[in-house]
Write a protein that holds these residues in place. Structure first.
Motif, PDB file in Angstrom:
ATOM      1  N   GLY A 123       0.805  -1.219   0.000  1.00 49.08           N
ATOM      2  CA  GLY A 123       0.000   0.000   0.000  1.00 49.08           C
ATOM      3  C   GLY A 123       0.830   1.258   0.000  1.00 49.08           C
ATOM      4  N   GLY A 124       1.932   1.248   0.749  1.00 46.19           N
ATOM      5  CA  GLY A 124       2.736   2.451   0.882  1.00 46.19           C
ATOM      6  C   GLY A 124       3.839   2.589  -0.135  1.00 46.19           C
ATOM      7  N   LEU A 125       4.404   1.449  -0.587  1.00 46.23           N
ATOM      8  CA  LEU A 125       5.549   1.499  -1.478  1.00 46.23           C
ATOM      9  C   LEU A 125       5.271   0.934  -2.856  1.00 46.23           C
ATOM     10  N   GLY A 126       4.121   0.288  -3.043  1.00 51.54           N
ATOM     11  CA  GLY A 126       3.788  -0.238  -4.352  1.00 51.54           C
ATOM     12  C   GLY A 126       4.560  -1.484  -4.741  1.00 51.54           C
ATOM     13  N   GLY A 127       5.220  -2.138  -3.809  1.00 51.78           N
ATOM     14  CA  GLY A 127       5.978  -3.339  -4.123  1.00 51.78           C
ATOM     15  C   GLY A 127       6.427  -4.044  -2.869  1.00 51.78           C
TER      16      GLY A 127
ATOM     17  N   GLY B  88      10.512 -13.113 -14.267  1.00 52.77           N
ATOM     18  CA  GLY B  88      10.194 -14.498 -14.598  1.00 52.77           C
ATOM     19  C   GLY B  88      11.367 -15.415 -14.307  1.00 52.77           C
ATOM     20  N   PHE B  89      12.569 -14.930 -14.568  1.00 50.81           N
ATOM     21  CA  PHE B  89      13.769 -15.733 -14.338  1.00 50.81           C
ATOM     22  C   PHE B  89      14.039 -15.913 -12.855  1.00 50.81           C
ATOM     23  N   LEU B  90      13.850 -14.828 -12.087  1.00 50.90           N
ATOM     24  CA  LEU B  90      14.180 -14.871 -10.665  1.00 50.90           C
ATOM     25  C   LEU B  90      13.012 -15.310  -9.803  1.00 50.90           C
ATOM     26  N   GLY B  91      11.784 -15.150 -10.291  1.00 52.70           N
ATOM     27  CA  GLY B  91      10.615 -15.604  -9.548  1.00 52.70           C
ATOM     28  C   GLY B  91      10.140 -14.664  -8.469  1.00 52.70           C
ATOM     29  N   VAL B  92      10.856 -13.580  -8.194  1.00 56.46           N
ATOM     30  CA  VAL B  92      10.455 -12.613  -7.175  1.00 56.46           C
ATOM     31  C   VAL B  92      10.808 -11.218  -7.662  1.00 56.46           C
ATOM     32  N   GLY B  93      10.317 -10.221  -6.949  1.00 48.34           N
ATOM     33  CA  GLY B  93      10.768  -8.871  -7.193  1.00 48.34           C
ATOM     34  C   GLY B  93       9.965  -8.058  -8.167  1.00 48.34           C
ATOM     35  N   GLY B  94       8.768  -8.519  -8.571  1.00 46.51           N
ATOM     36  CA  GLY B  94       7.993  -7.759  -9.533  1.00 46.51           C
ATOM     37  C   GLY B  94       7.767  -6.322  -9.126  1.00 46.51           C
ATOM     38  N   GLY B  95       7.204  -6.109  -7.963  1.00 47.77           N
ATOM     39  CA  GLY B  95       6.919  -4.752  -7.525  1.00 47.77           C
ATOM     40  C   GLY B  95       8.170  -3.974  -7.168  1.00 47.77           C
ATOM     41  N   PHE B  96       9.119  -4.646  -6.533  1.00 49.54           N
ATOM     42  CA  PHE B  96      10.329  -3.955  -6.107  1.00 49.54           C
ATOM     43  C   PHE B  96      11.194  -3.537  -7.280  1.00 49.54           C
ATOM     44  N   LEU B  97      11.014  -4.163  -8.429  1.00 49.66           N
ATOM     45  CA  LEU B  97      11.740  -3.741  -9.611  1.00 49.66           C
ATOM     46  C   LEU B  97      10.879  -2.863 -10.512  1.00 49.66           C
ATOM     47  N   ALA B  98       9.563  -3.039 -10.464  1.00 47.21           N
ATOM     48  CA  ALA B  98       8.674  -2.256 -11.326  1.00 47.21           C
ATOM     49  C   ALA B  98       8.674  -0.788 -10.945  1.00 47.21           C
TER      50      ALA B  98
ATOM     51  N   THR C  54       2.786   8.436  -8.269  1.00 47.14           N
ATOM     52  CA  THR C  54       2.062   7.777  -9.346  1.00 47.14           C
ATOM     53  C   THR C  54       2.662   6.412  -9.658  1.00 47.14           C
ATOM     54  N   ALA C  55       3.981   6.273  -9.512  1.00 47.54           N
ATOM     55  CA  ALA C  55       4.638   4.995  -9.762  1.00 47.54           C
ATOM     56  C   ALA C  55       4.141   3.922  -8.791  1.00 47.54           C
ATOM     57  N   ILE C  56       3.832   4.322  -7.564  1.00 43.81           N
ATOM     58  CA  ILE C  56       3.327   3.365  -6.578  1.00 43.81           C
ATOM     59  C   ILE C  56       1.995   2.781  -7.044  1.00 43.81           C
ATOM     60  N   GLY C  57       1.067   3.652  -7.425  1.00 44.22           N
ATOM     61  CA  GLY C  57      -0.231   3.176  -7.893  1.00 44.22           C
ATOM     62  C   GLY C  57      -0.113   2.376  -9.178  1.00 44.22           C
ATOM     63  N   THR C  58       0.710   2.844 -10.118  1.00 38.83           N
ATOM     64  CA  THR C  58       0.892   2.139 -11.378  1.00 38.83           C
ATOM     65  C   THR C  58       1.586   0.805 -11.146  1.00 38.83           C
ATOM     66  N   GLY C  59       2.528   0.784 -10.207  1.00 40.62           N
ATOM     67  CA  GLY C  59       3.194  -0.466  -9.869  1.00 40.62           C
ATOM     68  C   GLY C  59       2.218  -1.513  -9.362  1.00 40.62           C
ATOM     69  N   LEU C  60       1.208  -1.087  -8.609  1.00 44.38           N
ATOM     70  CA  LEU C  60       0.200  -2.022  -8.123  1.00 44.38           C
ATOM     71  C   LEU C  60      -0.590  -2.631  -9.276  1.00 44.38           C
ATOM     72  N   LEU C  61      -0.847  -1.841 -10.323  1.00 43.51           N
ATOM     73  CA  LEU C  61      -1.510  -2.375 -11.510  1.00 43.51           C
ATOM     74  C   LEU C  61      -0.642  -3.437 -12.167  1.00 43.51           C
ATOM     75  N   VAL C  62       0.649  -3.150 -12.296  1.00 39.88           N
ATOM     76  CA  VAL C  62       1.581  -4.105 -12.899  1.00 39.88           C
ATOM     77  C   VAL C  62       1.645  -5.382 -12.063  1.00 39.88           C
ATOM     78  N   ILE C  63       1.744  -5.221 -10.750  1.00 41.14           N
ATOM     79  CA  ILE C  63       1.821  -6.383  -9.855  1.00 41.14           C
ATOM     80  C   ILE C  63       0.577  -7.248  -9.981  1.00 41.14           C
ATOM     81  N   THR C  64      -0.595  -6.616  -9.996  1.00 47.41           N
ATOM     82  CA  THR C  64      -1.844  -7.373 -10.080  1.00 47.41           C
ATOM     83  C   THR C  64      -1.905  -8.187 -11.361  1.00 47.41           C
ATOM     84  N   MET C  65      -1.606  -7.545 -12.496  1.00 47.33           N
ATOM     85  CA  MET C  65      -1.676  -8.245 -13.781  1.00 47.33           C
ATOM     86  C   MET C  65      -0.648  -9.364 -13.864  1.00 47.33           C
ATOM     87  N   ASN C  66       0.576  -9.093 -13.419  1.00 48.77           N
ATOM     88  CA  ASN C  66       1.623 -10.116 -13.466  1.00 48.77           C
ATOM     89  C   ASN C  66       1.309 -11.284 -12.534  1.00 48.77           C
ATOM     90  N   SER C  67       0.762 -10.974 -11.358  1.00 49.69           N
ATOM     91  CA  SER C  67       0.454 -12.027 -10.390  1.00 49.69           C
ATOM     92  C   SER C  67      -0.676 -12.919 -10.879  1.00 49.69           C
TER      93      SER C  67
END
Length: 263
Positions: A19-23, A160-170, A184-197
């Motif tokens: 919620g606070g960091l987006g990843g 995909g190669f590492l299996g972790v870190g989607g939000g922390f790298l996004a 804005t990156a925090i909110g957008t990162g949550l969108l990326v995380i949701t779709m990837n997950s």
């Protein structure tokens, strides 16, 4: 009772991070499920996806209400990463887990350092209406398509190669590569995380692991509730402070994973 308390505490930490960091959801959830709650690695990664999807959706709705989500950028970013993530994930099974963890740590360190030392860009002059071009771009989601696709594909391959870190790298990629403001990156990162997950979870449905819902349910509930607190906390902290917090958290995770890989 001890297991319940641990699940609630770990869920709260994951929710605050998302919620606070987006990843940081899967990066924090997987170790907690394995080391604190006794899950197998296979069950932990599947459970973490379920927890992260529910929590990310909660945070995404909250950030979207405030207009802090770039839907086009996030969509391009996530879609571009799906195929590379699938290919890299298939290749990663041939790599020792310790090597994968160490590789993530090596990649995460420079991202964390860069986030902890944010540079304030020189803002161009305003137009006749007193509006900065950067602000107009933020409202129109005018990130170049090619750049968003390349960044998303690269992130998809890495995660995909590492299996972790989607939000922390996004989020670092959105900030440093696409010049998206941190809030804005925090909110957008949550969108990326949701779709990837969701995409990652779909690939696991063919080989379901045994899941302990008595642990997953309270873990998820605590994470969802904490995500709202994390979002409110982010609204009260300056962009520079958020970037430093994010960078420090990323470095801490990198050190932990490197120590675990070496040990």
């Amino acid at each position: 009772m001890t297991t319940l308390i641990l699940a609630l505490a770990a869920g709260a930490v994951v929710g605050l991070a998302l919620g606070g960091l987006g990843g940081g959801g899967s990066v924090l959830a997987v170790p907690a499920l394995i080391y604190l709650l006794g899950f197998t690695p296979a069950a932990a990664t599947t459970a973490a996806l379920l927890i992260v999807i529910a929590t990310s959706l909660t945070g995404l709705v909250s950030h979207a209400r405030d207009g802090h989500v770039r839907w086009r950028t996030g969509g391009l970013f996530a879609v571009a990463g799906i195929l590379p993530a699938a290919v890299a994930g298939a290749l990663s099974v041939r790599i020792p887990a310790g090597v994968l963890s160490a590789s993530f740590a090596v990649l995460a360190v420079p991202s964390g350092v860069r986030m902890m030392r944010p540079r304030t860009p020189v803002r161009p002059e305003t137009d006749a209406a007193g509006t900065h071009p950067a602000d107009r771009a933020a409202r129109t989601d005018a990130v170049p398509t090619g750049r968003a696709l390349r960044a998303g594909a690269g992130l998809g391959a890495v995660t995909g190669f590492l299996g972790v870190g989607g939000g922390f790298l996004a989020v670092p990629a959105l900030v440093t590569v696409l010049a998206v403001p941190m809030t804005t990156a925090i909110g957008t990162g949550l969108l990326v995380i949701t779709m990837n997950s969701v995409a990652a979870l779909a690939t696991r449905l063919t080989t379901p692991a045994s899941l302990d819902w008595a642990v997953i349910a309270p873990f998820t509930a605590a994470a969802v509730l904490a995500a709202w607190d994390g979002k409110r906390l982010a609204a009260k902290v300056s962009t520079a402070a958020l970037q430093r917090i994010f960078g420090a958290a990323l470095l801490a995770v990198a050190v932990f994973m490197l120590a675990d890989a070496v040990g």
